[in-house]
Design a protein around this motif. Structure first.
Motif, short mmCIF file in Angstrom:
data_model
loop_
_atom_site.label_atom_id
_atom_site.label_comp_id
_atom_site.label_asym_id
_atom_site.label_seq_id
_atom_site.Cartn_x
_atom_site.Cartn_y
_atom_site.Cartn_z
N GLN A 48 27.73 16.09 21.47
CA GLN A 48 26.59 15.62 20.84
C GLN A 48 26.43 14.46 20.28
N GLU A 49 27.55 13.78 19.80
CA GLU A 49 27.36 12.55 19.44
C GLU A 49 28.86 11.84 19.74
N GLY A 50 28.86 10.52 19.50
CA GLY A 50 30.06 9.84 19.49
C GLY A 50 30.74 9.69 20.83
N GLY A 51 32.06 9.15 21.01
CA GLY A 51 32.55 8.94 22.30
C GLY A 51 32.39 7.63 23.12
N VAL A 52 31.50 6.88 22.42
CA VAL A 52 31.26 5.43 22.96
C VAL A 52 31.64 4.26 22.00
N SER A 53 32.12 3.45 22.16
CA SER A 53 32.48 2.20 21.28
C SER A 53 31.01 1.58 20.90
N LEU A 54 31.00 1.30 19.53
CA LEU A 54 29.65 1.05 19.18
C LEU A 54 29.13 -0.47 19.65
N GLY A 55 30.22 -1.42 20.04
CA GLY A 55 29.86 -2.54 20.62
C GLY A 55 29.86 -2.49 22.16
N ALA A 56 29.99 -1.51 22.75
CA ALA A 56 29.97 -1.52 24.20
C ALA A 56 28.62 -1.65 24.64
N ARG A 57 28.58 -2.36 25.81
CA ARG A 57 27.41 -2.51 26.58
C ARG A 57 27.17 -1.33 27.48
N VAL A 58 25.65 -0.89 27.41
CA VAL A 58 25.45 0.29 28.17
C VAL A 58 25.66 0.17 29.61
N CYS A 59 25.40 -0.92 30.11
CA CYS A 59 25.80 -0.97 31.70
C CYS A 59 27.51 -1.00 31.83
N ASP A 60 28.20 -1.62 30.87
CA ASP A 60 29.57 -1.35 31.20
C ASP A 60 29.92 -0.14 30.89
N VAL A 61 29.80 0.53 30.07
CA VAL A 61 30.05 2.20 29.90
C VAL A 61 29.85 2.70 31.16
#
Length: 297
Positions: free
Chosen positions: A83-96
């Motif tokens: 539902q939320e979270g799981g991704v570093s706030l500073g990570a770029r969308v394309c890199d994830v």
């Protein structure tokens, strides 16, 4: 064998029984929607299926495997949308997106993946700069990066605008069409009604309904109409020999079949009451839910 099989599952937190002997199935090629009030046990059940939480007793199998003992095997065939979270706030969308596609190694291209959820123009943005709805769409994309055979989606349309909701509905239906078993937990009853093949309703840790959407609505027809806020609904009820419910703001519901429409409209005309809107048919999923639980999703 069903794609997801839950049998007599119990989950306890100390003395609290959150999931109380729950059983249900989710089939390949179908969207199984899991509904229930807050604290009903649906999230705990899904977390057991995902392998994130142990069962106190009973079993849950996914693709014939134990989610905890066979986590490595299942992780390549299972998509999970939190539902939320799981991704570093500073990570770029394309890199994830690229990372997930590379980890699964199923040939999914990150650019195409982001485009499928309408995030191609946000590829260079960081996660913290995404709106709530955009974060939901990215989370859905990551769950699809491995072309899953089973997908667990938690509140996929939460905070998403109208256009995004339509996009997500299409993605979910297309995913099921490929043979994937989609298990979707949501509070959005209107969204659930648009995409559900099968509905499982939880209440107080138990499953109180488990059937196709059509079967749950069958035998519960109603007429909804709008008229004046001062309508003498008790008199109308007596004339129709049917209960008339006041929904508010001049909207009413009659628990009856479409054959009663003529009697209803005749009574309104006779008493010089306006008919501003009218719908007749089976109850909506929201009405089914309220009838069964007496609460809110």
């Amino acid at each position: 064998m069903s794609a997801v099989e839950v049998d007599d599952l119990v989950v306890r937190y100390g003395d609290l029984v959150a999931v109380d002997h729950v059983s249900f199935r989710a089939e390949a090629g179908e969207v199984t929607v899991v509904l229930g009030p807050n604290g009903a046990g649906k999230t705990s059940t899904i977390e057991v299926c995902e392998g994130y939480r142990p069962a106190s007793s009973g079993t849950a199998t996914v693709l014939g495997l134990d989610p905890r003992r066979h986590q490595a095997q299942l992780s390549r065939r299972m998509g999970v949308m939190l539902q939320e979270g799981g991704v570093s706030l500073g990570a770029r969308v394309c890199d994830v997106a690229r990372l997930y596609c590379d980890l699964y190694g199923k040939g999914v291209q990150p650019v195409a993946l982001l485009d499928s959820v309408g995030l191609a123009d946000r590829a260079r943005s960081t996660y913290r700069r995404l709106s709530g709805g955009e974060k939901q769409r990215l989370s859905l994309a990551l769950a699809l990066a491995g072309r899953p055979d089973v997908a667990f989606l938690d509140e996929p349309t939460s905070g998403v605008d109208v256009t995004g909701r339509q996009m997500i509905r299409t993605i979910v239906r297309d995913l099921a069409a490929t043979g994937c078993a989609v298990v979707l937990a949501t509070h959005e009853l209107d969204e659930a009604e648009r995409i559900a093949d099968h509905v499982v309703i939880f209440d107080h840790g138990r499953v109180i309904a488990d059937d196709t959407l059509d079967a749950l609505r069958r035998g519960h027809d109603e007429i909804r109409f709008r008229s004046s806020v001062t309508l003498a609904h008790h008199d109308l009820s007596s004339a129709l020999h049917l209960p008339v419910r006041v929904l508010g703001n001049g909207e009413y519901a009659v628990d009856g079949e479409a054959v009663h429409v003529a009697a209803l409209t005749a009574w309104l005309a006779q008493h010089d009451e306006p008919l501003l809107d009218l719908r007749a048919g089976r109850q909506r999923l929201e009405d089914v839910f309220m009838r069964l639980t007496g609460g809110t999703p």
